[in-house]
Design a protein around this motif. Structure first.
Motif, PDB file in Angstrom:
ATOM      1  N   GLU A   1       0.862  -1.183   0.000  1.00 41.05           N
ATOM      2  CA  GLU A   1       0.000   0.000   0.000  1.00 41.05           C
ATOM      3  C   GLU A   1       0.897   1.231   0.000  1.00 41.05           C
ATOM      4  N   PHE A   2       0.881   1.946  -1.125  1.00 43.70           N
ATOM      5  CA  PHE A   2       1.808   3.052  -1.347  1.00 43.70           C
ATOM      6  C   PHE A   2       1.577   4.191  -0.359  1.00 43.70           C
ATOM      7  N   ASP A   3       0.308   4.494  -0.055  1.00 46.66           N
ATOM      8  CA  ASP A   3       0.022   5.656   0.779  1.00 46.66           C
ATOM      9  C   ASP A   3       0.392   5.454   2.236  1.00 46.66           C
ATOM     10  N   LYS A   4       0.575   4.194   2.686  1.00 45.76           N
ATOM     11  CA  LYS A   4       0.953   3.938   4.071  1.00 45.76           C
ATOM     12  C   LYS A   4       2.460   3.951   4.282  1.00 45.76           C
ATOM     13  N   CYS A   5       3.248   3.743   3.230  1.00 46.07           N
ATOM     14  CA  CYS A   5       4.692   3.606   3.369  1.00 46.07           C
ATOM     15  C   CYS A   5       5.324   4.947   3.728  1.00 46.07           C
ATOM     16  N   ILE A   6       6.234   4.942   4.690  1.00 47.89           N
ATOM     17  CA  ILE A   6       6.945   6.149   5.122  1.00 47.89           C
ATOM     18  C   ILE A   6       8.412   6.107   4.724  1.00 47.89           C
ATOM     19  N   ALA A   7       8.790   5.165   3.881  1.00 51.16           N
ATOM     20  CA  ALA A   7      10.166   5.040   3.390  1.00 51.16           C
ATOM     21  C   ALA A   7      11.170   4.908   4.525  1.00 51.16           C
TER      22      ALA A   7
ATOM     23  N   GLN B   1       9.882  11.469   0.950  1.00 51.40           N
ATOM     24  CA  GLN B   1       8.806  11.241  -0.002  1.00 51.40           C
ATOM     25  C   GLN B   1       9.155  10.020  -0.855  1.00 51.40           C
ATOM     26  N   LEU B   2       8.317   9.010  -0.798  1.00 48.18           N
ATOM     27  CA  LEU B   2       8.556   7.763  -1.518  1.00 48.18           C
ATOM     28  C   LEU B   2       8.321   7.971  -3.009  1.00 48.18           C
TER      29      LEU B   2
ATOM     30  N   THR C   1       4.183   0.340   9.674  1.00 52.78           N
ATOM     31  CA  THR C   1       2.907   0.926   9.246  1.00 52.78           C
ATOM     32  C   THR C   1       1.962  -0.091   8.617  1.00 52.78           C
ATOM     33  N   ASN C   2       2.322  -1.369   8.622  1.00 54.62           N
ATOM     34  CA  ASN C   2       1.496  -2.429   8.029  1.00 54.62           C
ATOM     35  C   ASN C   2       1.156  -2.149   6.573  1.00 54.62           C
ATOM     36  N   CYS C   3       2.113  -1.575   5.836  1.00 51.42           N
ATOM     37  CA  CYS C   3       1.871  -1.339   4.410  1.00 51.42           C
ATOM     38  C   CYS C   3       2.174  -2.574   3.572  1.00 51.42           C
ATOM     39  N   LEU C   4       2.776  -3.594   4.163  1.00 52.13           N
ATOM     40  CA  LEU C   4       3.062  -4.846   3.470  1.00 52.13           C
ATOM     41  C   LEU C   4       2.242  -5.958   4.093  1.00 52.13           C
ATOM     42  N   SER C   5       1.730  -6.857   3.272  1.00 49.95           N
ATOM     43  CA  SER C   5       0.960  -7.999   3.764  1.00 49.95           C
ATOM     44  C   SER C   5       1.114  -9.146   2.778  1.00 49.95           C
ATOM     45  N   MET C   6       0.994 -10.367   3.302  1.00 46.82           N
ATOM     46  CA  MET C   6       1.109 -11.568   2.488  1.00 46.82           C
ATOM     47  C   MET C   6      -0.246 -11.937   1.895  1.00 46.82           C
ATOM     48  N   THR C   7      -0.275 -12.262   0.611  1.00 48.60           N
ATOM     49  CA  THR C   7      -1.492 -12.739  -0.039  1.00 48.60           C
ATOM     50  C   THR C   7      -1.378 -14.233  -0.306  1.00 48.60           C
ATOM     51  N   GLU C   8      -2.374 -14.770  -0.958  1.00 50.08           N
ATOM     52  CA  GLU C   8      -2.380 -16.198  -1.287  1.00 50.08           C
ATOM     53  C   GLU C   8      -2.308 -16.398  -2.795  1.00 50.08           C
ATOM     54  N   GLU C   9      -1.531 -15.565  -3.464  1.00 51.28           N
ATOM     55  CA  GLU C   9      -1.290 -15.719  -4.885  1.00 51.28           C
ATOM     56  C   GLU C   9       0.084 -16.364  -5.065  1.00 51.28           C
ATOM     57  N   TYR C  10       0.080 -17.589  -5.551  1.00 55.36           N
ATOM     58  CA  TYR C  10       1.321 -18.351  -5.671  1.00 55.36           C
ATOM     59  C   TYR C  10       1.775 -18.487  -7.127  1.00 55.36           C
TER      60      TYR C  10
ATOM     61  N   GLY D   1       0.682  -3.161  -5.651  1.00 61.08           N
ATOM     62  CA  GLY D   1      -0.524  -2.571  -5.081  1.00 61.08           C
ATOM     63  C   GLY D   1      -1.804  -3.183  -5.563  1.00 61.08           C
ATOM     64  N   ARG D   2      -1.745  -4.104  -6.547  1.00 60.06           N
ATOM     65  CA  ARG D   2      -2.962  -4.744  -7.030  1.00 60.06           C
ATOM     66  C   ARG D   2      -3.566  -5.602  -5.932  1.00 60.06           C
ATOM     67  N   LEU D   3      -4.862  -5.396  -5.661  1.00 58.40           N
ATOM     68  CA  LEU D   3      -5.526  -6.146  -4.604  1.00 58.40           C
ATOM     69  C   LEU D   3      -5.675  -7.606  -5.006  1.00 58.40           C
ATOM     70  N   PRO D   4      -5.433  -8.530  -4.102  1.00 57.28           N
ATOM     71  CA  PRO D   4      -5.629  -9.946  -4.434  1.00 57.28           C
ATOM     72  C   PRO D   4      -7.097 -10.302  -4.479  1.00 57.28           C
ATOM     73  N   MET D   5      -7.385 -11.376  -5.190  1.00 55.80           N
ATOM     74  CA  MET D   5      -8.768 -11.843  -5.268  1.00 55.80           C
ATOM     75  C   MET D   5      -9.195 -12.418  -3.930  1.00 55.80           C
ATOM     76  N   SER D   6     -10.367 -12.079  -3.492  1.00 59.46           N
ATOM     77  CA  SER D   6     -10.877 -12.627  -2.242  1.00 59.46           C
ATOM     78  C   SER D   6     -11.152 -14.108  -2.409  1.00 59.46           C
ATOM     79  N   LEU D   7     -10.900 -14.856  -1.370  1.00 63.28           N
ATOM     80  CA  LEU D   7     -11.086 -16.303  -1.444  1.00 63.28           C
ATOM     81  C   LEU D   7     -12.539 -16.682  -1.673  1.00 63.28           C
ATOM     82  N   ILE D   8     -13.430 -15.865  -1.165  1.00 59.58           N
ATOM     83  CA  ILE D   8     -14.850 -16.190  -1.312  1.00 59.58           C
ATOM     84  C   ILE D   8     -15.292 -16.014  -2.763  1.00 59.58           C
ATOM     85  N   ASP D   9     -14.670 -15.054  -3.475  1.00 57.37           N
ATOM     86  CA  ASP D   9     -15.062 -14.777  -4.861  1.00 57.37           C
ATOM     87  C   ASP D   9     -14.452 -15.755  -5.857  1.00 57.37           C
TER      88      ASP D   9
END
Length: 825
Positions: A718-724, A751-752, A774-783, A801-809
């Motif tokens: 998430e670009f807007d959360k990163c403080i470099a 400024q990033l 800042t929790n701007c990084l997170s692990m997804t389930e795209e392998y 920054g592309r959002l991963p597909m939700s597991l329910i969808d």
């Protein structure tokens, strides 16, 4: 430290692992003057970097999965010291049953570690082979007096474990500190006085014996106590919709249960296989340790390694046609003549090739059924072309040659292994009138031809200029020679046609299977060993480490070894059919197929075809036995394999014609034989029972299951959360994230500009995600991060920054509650 050189052209040799997955272990940069070591520099890997700082930012429960990386061969010891330190710091009393269980697990790992360290270095390659026993004695003499460490020297260097006890000091922390429940068992500290390499080897062997004694006593005296089945709790748990929530899966994690560490300091140590493994722990009334300092025994013992090697020899360190003038008609006659000359040659080769492809397909299908998998299904109908696709891939792969090896021997070896087996098909009678070479000495010719194959294995190992290849070739040749003798002695006649005619006189009950049941069993066992099939696949077992005599091979040459193994399996099954199962003669009671089709009458084409079909049908039905055995019986050790061939099968085959005195001589082993047969029968019943079950394999990517929480995929940014702050760069073991920023002087903030991660190099350790403030990084389930160009895996902030597909969808996912295993229950 170095010694003066006598030559100007010194050689620098890298002794250690070359595989990329072995980046975390030791390697040596050795400088040689001829064969003498004049300098040695140990290079340690970086796999263990940051373990102490990670421990100071984790609770004890959270840190436990990390400690197995300290030492992959002694994981139970690293876990033991990790829990013993906070237990002693908090005065936590461990139940007696738990202490016994820890001693059992640690004892098993101590035995396996000593076995791995001592057996291959001194005994595994030589002492199990009766032909090379003389070399084993000379090898022991060679390591005697090499690398001597005195008593004072061992103490001054701070050595511990077997290196200290081999120098004459009886020091074992299990006796000194009396931790766990070792003082309740009867065992002795193993030590030697000489301090050389042989003494350290003997200490390892003695510790293996003591470990077995401790394990037996712990198993006999383990006290009772409560236990818990965690798997039942997983199935009884009510479905929690929060587990599929986006915030839970990708942003936050629930903390693990833990306890506070009291404000005091403590040093705890255990006796690990390498020596004293210690942890210095300081608590600060917090769930995280204030200080966690590790004393690794291996790094401390390695200090003395250059001093031991310098001045020794390098061999001690481990312990390489013009047709234009014809008219068109004459030209066509010549072409047809050439084709008819080649037809008798290529027809058997084509048939044998199809037979090998059928064996590969059958083995994969039967193995998949036993393991409840689907097996090959995409390459051709029912996957029958999968083996052909694999062979085509090997054909177009790069053919590598060792730079300093013997190129001629290296190239001829695989060809000899294949040709010697192909020649064996010349004497096999497929039908009453179909024998490529009807010789009276057919059996002797087969034995003579099959004896050439070990020469090809030796040539391959020697021509590779690799000590692992050469030793693997020696072991493979020794195995082949050891089982050729009982295989030969099981055959009573030299003419295969005479053997078939003798069996056909009395029909089904005239088969040699009923006349010589013990010879049939000996022949089957010897055939499996000749084909290097389980439980006798010792050359293939080496492929799990260095591939034996095939280490340096690639491409089509490696494929030739693969083809040779299946050619040998097919020819062995054909000989079993001819020698013991009546060949083309069916003669099953109440089924008079041979008489109906007149198979035994000469000149009957249709009858001959039926005879060929019956021979091949028996052969492929018999192949079910070696394929099923592969997934039923465990692999034998080299000494057990050779003992079976020389001490059991050879005497039985020598006495095969006088069976009753032999049985009388082996009466003392009757009970053990019946017990072994019962266990083997039970194993086969379990294997066959699994073959009747439906496959439960999930066909990824067409079907997916919700993966475990510990699986890690693409990183979301998430670009807007990163403080470099670049914390992710500092905690990354390989300094992978690239942060590009500029300083805004008016507001005095960063400024990033750009942020990127190369997933072609990322090891998915998750440190950047866990340490990000800042929790701007997170692990997804795209392998699915595979591309044709590895540079496409370098993701910038837009791709991250592309959002991963939700597991329910994701409609392709089959949830655990909807899977057929659970709904059927």
């Amino acid at each position: 430290m170095n010694v003066p050189a006598t030559r100007e052209d010194l050689m620098i040799v890298n002794m250690g692992p070359h595989h990329p997955s072995m980046h975390g272990v030791l390697r040596l940069i050795v400088t040689l003057d001829g064969e003498d070591v004049i300098d040695c520099e140990p290079i340690l890997g970086y796999l263990h970097r940051g373990m102490e700082k990670i421990a100071e930012n984790r609770t004890i429960i959270q840190y436990l999965p990390y400690v197995t990386r300290w030492d992959y061969l002694a994981t139970m010891f690293t876990e033991a010291i990790t829990v013993n330190a906070p237990e002693q710091l908090g005065n936590i009393q461990v139940p007696k049953r738990a202490s016994y269980i820890r001693v059992i697990y640690v004892g098993v790992e101590s035995y396996s570690f000593s076995f791995i360290m001592a057996w291959p270095l001194y005994g595994g390659y030589w002492c199990t082979d009766p032909f090379l026993l003389y070399f084993q004695r000379k090898r022991i003499k060679r390591v005697e007096g090499v690398g001597i460490i005195g008593v004072e020297e061992a103490i001054n260097w701070g050595l511990s474990g077997p290196m200290l006890r081999a120098s004459g000091i009886q020091w074992d922390l299990r006796k000194v500190d009396r931790y766990e429940c070792y003082d309740e068992f009867d065992w002795e500290v193993q030590w030697q006085k000489e301090g050389d390499s042989l003494s350290r080897y003997l200490v390892r062997i003695g510790e293996m014996v003591e470990s077995i004694k401790i394990i037996q006593q712990a198993l006999e005296g383990i006290p009772g106590g409560p236990y818990e089945n965690l798997e039942i709790r997983c199935f009884d748990r009510v479905r929690n919709p929060e587990l599929n929530d986006f915030d839970y899966r990708f942003i936050s994690k629930k903390p693990s249960p833990t306890f506070e560490l009291s404000k005091q300091e403590l040093y705890v140590r255990v006796e690990a296989p390498k020596g004293e493994l210690g942890v210095f722990l300081i608590g600060d009334q917090n769930v995280f340790p204030w200080r966690w300092k590790i004393r690794p025994p291996g790094f401390i013992n390695l200090q003395i390694l250059p001093q031991l090697l310098i001045g020794e020899m390098i061999i001690d360190t481990p312990e390489v046609q013009d047709i234009n003038s014809f008219s068109r008609l004459e030209y066509l006659k010549e072409v047809y003549g050439m084709i008819w000359v080649l037809v008798p040659i290529f027809t058997p080769v084509l048939g044998i090739t199809i037979g090998v492809l059928a064996i590969v397909w059958l083995e994969r299908e039967i193995s998949a059924g036993i393991q409840q998998r689907i097996g090959p299904e995409y390459a051709g109908p029912l996957g029958i072309l999968q083996a052909l696709a694999d062979g085509t891939k090997l054909l177009f792969k790069e053919n590598l040659l060792p730079s300093r090896g013997d190129t001629r021997l290296f190239s001829i070896g695989p060809s000899i292994a294949v040709i010697s087996i192909l020649l064996s098909y010349l004497i096999i009678p497929f039908g009453s009138n179909l024998v490529l070479s009807d010789l009276n000495i057919g059996v002797f010719l087969w034995i003579a031809i099959s004896s050439i194959a070990p020469i090809g294995l030796l040539m391959s190992g020697y021509g590779s200029n690799n000590k692992y290849s050469f030793l693997g070739g020696l072991r493979a040749a020794a195995q082949s020679i050891s089982y050729e003798i009982p295989l030969t002695l099981c055959v009573l006649s030299i003419s295969l046609r005479a053997i078939l005619e003798a069996q056909s006189k009395y029909g089904f009950w005239g088969w040699n299977l009923w006349r010589q049941p013990i010879g049939f069993i000996v022949f089957i066992i010897s055939s499996l060993a000749e084909c290097e099939r389980l439980p006798f696949d010792l050359p293939e077992a080496e492929e799990e480490l260095v591939a034996g005599y095939q280490t340096e091979y690639s491409g089509i040459k490696f494929g030739l070894f693969y083809v040779a193994s299946y050619l040998n399996l097919l020819v062995s099954s054909l000989f079993v059919t001819v020698l013991y199962l009546g060949g083309w003669d069916l003669s099953i009671p109440y089924i008079f197929v041979p008489e109906f089709f007149e198979i035994n009458k000469a000149g009957e084409v249709f009858g001959t075809t039926i005879g060929i079909f019956i021979t091949l049908a028996k052969t492929y039905l018999f192949l079910f036995i070696p394929i099923t055995t592969r997934w039923t019986l465990p692999r034998l050790r080299m000494d057990q394999l050779l003992n079976l061939g020389w001490k059991i099968l050879l005497p039985i085959s020598l006495d095969i014609h006088d069976m009753f005195p032999m049985v009388t001589g082996f009466m003392n082993y009757g009970q053990q034989t019946v017990r072994a047969a019962r266990y083997i029968g039970q194993s086969f019943m379990i294997t066959l029972s699994h073959a009747n079950r439906l496959p439960v394999t999930i066909q990824y990517p067409y079907e997916k299951l919700i993966t475990s929480e510990r699986f890690r995929g693409r990183i979301h940014f998430e670009f807007d959360k990163c403080i470099a702050c670049e914390v992710c760069v500092r905690v990354c073991p390989i300094d992978l994230p690239v942060v590009d920023w500029k300083l805004e002087t008016d507001i005095r903030k960063k400024q990033l500009l750009n942020y990127s991660i190369d997933f072609g190099i990322c090891i998915f350790c998750g440190n950047c995600v866990e340490y990000c403030p800042t929790n701007c990084l997170s692990m997804t389930e795209e392998y699915e991060l595979s591309t044709y160009d590895r540079h496409e895996l370098n993701y910038n902030q837009i791709s991250l920054g592309r959002l991963p597909m939700s597991l329910i969808d994701d409609y392709t996912i089959r949830t655990i509650l909807n899977s057929p295993q659970i709904t059927s229950e």
